[in-house]
Motif scaffolding. Sequence first.
Motif, PDB file in Angstrom:
ATOM      1  N   LEU A  26     -25.079  23.330  70.336  1.00 22.27           N
ATOM      2  CA  LEU A  26     -26.179  23.095  71.262  1.00 22.27           C
ATOM      3  C   LEU A  26     -25.754  23.351  72.700  1.00 22.27           C
ATOM      4  N   SER A  27     -24.556  22.906  73.051  1.00 24.17           N
ATOM      5  CA  SER A  27     -24.054  23.111  74.412  1.00 24.17           C
ATOM      6  C   SER A  27     -23.866  24.593  74.702  1.00 24.17           C
ATOM      7  N   ARG A  28     -23.364  25.314  73.698  1.00 17.64           N
ATOM      8  CA  ARG A  28     -23.112  26.747  73.888  1.00 17.64           C
ATOM      9  C   ARG A  28     -24.408  27.514  74.131  1.00 17.64           C
ATOM     10  N   PHE A  29     -25.512  27.007  73.584  1.00 18.48           N
ATOM     11  CA  PHE A  29     -26.795  27.692  73.735  1.00 18.48           C
ATOM     12  C   PHE A  29     -27.641  27.099  74.862  1.00 18.48           C
ATOM     13  N   GLY A  30     -27.017  26.368  75.754  1.00 18.43           N
ATOM     14  CA  GLY A  30     -27.712  25.933  76.957  1.00 18.43           C
ATOM     15  C   GLY A  30     -28.416  24.603  76.891  1.00 18.43           C
ATOM     16  N   CYS A  31     -28.151  23.818  75.847  1.00 18.02           N
ATOM     17  CA  CYS A  31     -28.739  22.481  75.763  1.00 18.02           C
ATOM     18  C   CYS A  31     -27.768  21.453  76.356  1.00 18.02           C
ATOM     19  N   LEU A  53     -35.787  20.882  58.483  1.00 15.17           N
ATOM     20  CA  LEU A  53     -34.859  21.938  58.099  1.00 15.17           C
ATOM     21  C   LEU A  53     -33.806  21.417  57.140  1.00 15.17           C
ATOM     22  N   LEU A  54     -33.386  22.262  56.213  1.00 15.76           N
ATOM     23  CA  LEU A  54     -32.279  21.920  55.335  1.00 15.76           C
ATOM     24  C   LEU A  54     -30.968  22.185  56.066  1.00 15.76           C
ATOM     25  N   LYS A  55     -29.989  21.317  55.821  1.00 13.97           N
ATOM     26  CA  LYS A  55     -28.704  21.466  56.503  1.00 13.97           C
ATOM     27  C   LYS A  55     -28.034  22.791  56.176  1.00 13.97           C
ATOM     28  N   ASP A  56     -28.266  23.281  54.972  1.00 13.24           N
ATOM     29  CA  ASP A  56     -27.661  24.559  54.584  1.00 13.24           C
ATOM     30  C   ASP A  56     -28.090  25.691  55.505  1.00 13.24           C
ATOM     31  N   ARG A  57     -29.269  25.549  56.113  1.00 14.20           N
ATOM     32  CA  ARG A  57     -29.803  26.639  56.936  1.00 14.20           C
ATOM     33  C   ARG A  57     -29.114  26.728  58.292  1.00 14.20           C
ATOM     34  N   ILE A  58     -28.513  25.629  58.748  1.00 16.65           N
ATOM     35  CA  ILE A  58     -27.992  25.643  60.109  1.00 16.65           C
ATOM     36  C   ILE A  58     -26.674  26.394  60.216  1.00 16.65           C
ATOM     37  N   VAL A  59     -26.178  26.944  59.097  1.00 18.46           N
ATOM     38  CA  VAL A  59     -25.005  27.807  59.191  1.00 18.46           C
ATOM     39  C   VAL A  59     -25.359  29.105  59.911  1.00 18.46           C
ATOM     40  N   ASP A  60     -26.631  29.482  59.887  1.00 17.55           N
ATOM     41  CA  ASP A  60     -27.111  30.617  60.670  1.00 17.55           C
ATOM     42  C   ASP A  60     -27.507  30.068  62.032  1.00 17.55           C
ATOM     43  N   VAL A  61     -26.566  30.093  62.956  1.00 27.60           N
ATOM     44  CA  VAL A  61     -26.747  29.428  64.237  1.00 27.60           C
ATOM     45  C   VAL A  61     -27.923  29.991  65.018  1.00 27.60           C
ATOM     46  N   GLN A  62     -28.057  31.308  65.036  1.00 28.00           N
ATOM     47  CA  GLN A  62     -29.133  31.921  65.799  1.00 28.00           C
ATOM     48  C   GLN A  62     -30.497  31.510  65.255  1.00 28.00           C
ATOM     49  N   GLU A  63     -30.630  31.505  63.928  1.00 28.26           N
ATOM     50  CA  GLU A  63     -31.893  31.095  63.311  1.00 28.26           C
ATOM     51  C   GLU A  63     -32.184  29.630  63.603  1.00 28.26           C
ATOM     52  N   PHE A  64     -31.145  28.803  63.558  1.00 27.38           N
ATOM     53  CA  PHE A  64     -31.290  27.381  63.848  1.00 27.38           C
ATOM     54  C   PHE A  64     -31.789  27.177  65.274  1.00 27.38           C
ATOM     55  N   MET A  65     -31.177  27.853  66.226  1.00 28.60           N
ATOM     56  CA  MET A  65     -31.568  27.697  67.617  1.00 28.60           C
ATOM     57  C   MET A  65     -32.985  28.236  67.863  1.00 28.60           C
ATOM     58  N   THR A  66     -33.346  29.304  67.160  1.00 29.21           N
ATOM     59  CA  THR A  66     -34.713  29.829  67.278  1.00 29.21           C
ATOM     60  C   THR A  66     -35.722  28.796  66.785  1.00 29.21           C
ATOM     61  N   VAL A  69     -46.701  31.133  58.186  1.00 28.51           N
ATOM     62  CA  VAL A  69     -47.192  30.322  59.297  1.00 28.51           C
ATOM     63  C   VAL A  69     -46.487  28.966  59.292  1.00 28.51           C
ATOM     64  N   ALA A  70     -46.357  28.373  58.102  1.00 29.78           N
ATOM     65  CA  ALA A  70     -45.715  27.072  57.976  1.00 29.78           C
ATOM     66  C   ALA A  70     -44.255  27.112  58.408  1.00 29.78           C
ATOM     67  N   GLU A  71     -43.623  28.263  58.231  1.00 27.83           N
ATOM     68  CA  GLU A  71     -42.223  28.417  58.639  1.00 27.83           C
ATOM     69  C   GLU A  71     -42.089  28.618  60.140  1.00 27.83           C
ATOM     70  N   GLY A  72     -43.212  28.712  60.848  1.00 32.97           N
ATOM     71  CA  GLY A  72     -43.182  28.798  62.295  1.00 32.97           C
ATOM     72  C   GLY A  72     -43.280  30.192  62.872  1.00 32.97           C
ATOM     73  N   HIS A  73     -43.617  31.196  62.037  1.00 30.85           N
ATOM     74  CA  HIS A  73     -43.672  32.571  62.517  1.00 30.85           C
ATOM     75  C   HIS A  73     -44.997  32.869  63.231  1.00 30.85           C
ATOM     76  N   SER A  74     -44.939  33.685  64.257  1.00 28.70           N
ATOM     77  CA  SER A  74     -46.131  34.133  64.967  1.00 28.70           C
ATOM     78  C   SER A  74     -46.820  35.235  64.168  1.00 28.70           C
TER      79      SER A  74
END
Length: 217
Positions: free
Chosen positions: A24-29, A110-123, A165-170
Amino acid sequence: MAELIRVVLAEDGVLLREGLVGVLSRFGCTVVAAVGDGPGLLAAAAEHRPDLVITDIRMPPTFTDEGLQAAVTLRREQPGLAVVVLSQYVQEEYAAALLDTGDGRRVGYLLKDRIVDVQEFMTSLQTVVGGGTVVDPEVVRRLLRRPKDPLAALSPREREVLGLVAEGHSNSAIAARLFVTEAAVGKHVGSILAKLDLPPAEDTNRRVLAVLAYLRA
């Protein structure tokens, strides 16, 4: 993230907690507090009034749903607070409980398994902070496969669009994924809203209501 986001993080696993603080810190939080239990989360949120809360569902002392209950409490007290919960397993009822708070916006599951993809997690976090709703794709798939499908009136393509849509996509992101025009996606979304009996209404996010229509079923 483009803007500095103040975050309260709740995770009982020390290694994961420290890892998330670093990401989180690395991505500006700015992580204003990192705690390991539900009461600590409530206290930290009250003290720091963060922009975003990220919490595990299962935390001490019972390791059942302390984090979720704290998140629901915070959302009741501050309906506009952005909250993302992390889960080890797919639990549709937990996702529904969280999304049923406030107007269903600014929340994520979100499932914890998904946060291994850091960019997707931050998005996903950025989407939630920006007013969107993000549900893990696996949760969406489980919900869409329910035997008593509340979306029975929808066509297969409309169900696919609603899942995205439920996954948050535009609309533009959905169009790119499905290799169709954005106008075609807009027509599908309009049809979905009509079939779910969600007419236009002032200050109502009908996309969120469409997701809630089957999460609550």
